[in-house]
Design an enzyme around this catalytic site. Sequence first.
Site: not given
Length: 230
Positions: A32, A88, A98, A107
């Site tokens: 997001s 995160d 993450k 990623e």
Amino acid sequence: MTPNQEDGKRAAGEAALQYVQDGALVGLGTGSTVKYFLLALGEKVKSGFRIQGIPTSQDTARLANELNIPLLPYESNWELDVAVDGADQVDPQFQLIKGGGGALLREKIVAAAARQFIVIVDEAKWVPVLGMPMPVPVEVIPFGWPNAQRQIRALGWPSHLRKKNNAVFKTDEGNVILDVEIDRIEDAGTVEAQLNGIPGVVENGLFVNRTSLVVIGGTQGVQIKKCPTF
Ligand code: 5RP
């Protein structure tokens, strides 16, 4: 998610644009916060900016396509100028957790292929020590995943199989995720290696010695933290 957190994500995502040069090959993260980066990047592309991106997930590829951001095929041999991604948790040693969105494998590949890896977060993600309440996502091949879980338990850490909408969550690579509960992760490099040493584990969400810069969006505006070793 508080309105402040959403503002922080937007501010961080938009501020990261300053690190992308015209003509660059860019790793496009997932989540997001990255959505705000992509929206801003899409606007630049519309006004003539030429970049090519490698998306870290099908979701990101979809949004990039909608925004007309040119993408390179996965199979091409890419070396990226910069990659921009969320996280995160981030600690003061620039270590990350993450994979909250399940895209940690691509990623990490993209972060490793980038000369500069820029992490964009809202201020709630900046923590003194990594760990619970954020579990470490571990991507495991579906075959015999309970064996991997047992070995993770033997290292001292409980875990649970990630589910979404009452079904087992599958990554873009068709694997499953074990969310591993570890209280305090001071030496993330050791934990990263321990988890990746278990047969069936493909990758885990600890990112160590990869981050060049963290862009933190918060109530006081945007803060930039530069890793001294990059
Ligand atoms: C996806 C990730 C995300 O970058 C991470 O979960 C942060 O997401 P968000 O920006 O939505 O909070 O690692 O695998």
